[in-house]
Design a protein around this motif. Sequence first.
Motif, PDB file in Angstrom:
ATOM      1  N   LEU A   1      -2.453   0.869  -4.286  1.00 30.75           N
ATOM      2  CA  LEU A   1      -1.692  -0.380  -4.256  1.00 30.75           C
ATOM      3  C   LEU A   1      -0.784  -0.475  -5.466  1.00 30.75           C
TER       4      LEU A   1
ATOM      5  N   PRO B   1       0.810  -1.225   0.000  1.00 33.37           N
ATOM      6  CA  PRO B   1       0.000   0.000   0.000  1.00 33.37           C
ATOM      7  C   PRO B   1       0.844   1.276   0.000  1.00 33.37           C
TER       8      PRO B   1
ATOM      9  N   GLU C   1      -7.223   1.052  -4.019  1.00 35.31           N
ATOM     10  CA  GLU C   1      -7.766  -0.184  -3.460  1.00 35.31           C
ATOM     11  C   GLU C   1      -9.273  -0.299  -3.717  1.00 35.31           C
TER      12      GLU C   1
ATOM     13  N   LYS D   1      -6.181   3.875   0.031  1.00 27.49           N
ATOM     14  CA  LYS D   1      -4.924   3.158  -0.205  1.00 27.49           C
ATOM     15  C   LYS D   1      -4.712   2.993  -1.696  1.00 27.49           C
TER      16      LYS D   1
END
Length: 82
Positions: A37, A28, A69, A35
């Motif tokens: 990724l 992350p 995310e 978040k």
Amino acid sequence: MFAPDVGETAAGLAGKFPGSTLAPTLAPRLSGGGKDLYIRQEKFHDQFVADLSVSEAKLMATAQRPVEEAALSEAQTEAAWK
């Protein structure tokens, strides 16, 4: 590439079958409460571009753009492939 059906998520499809290796390669980056990724650089070649040279994979790993995310976790309301 994922093609989720109604109610499915890309993250759910990634982990649906035994042997999936995507989840442990993700790391992350925090951004504005969410978040982002990305695939860990040291795992990028084997996870994403095993058919390319290691040097090409290193360049791609360095230049990769993260994915939010939420984009992987949001359930589909329509299946575009149908």
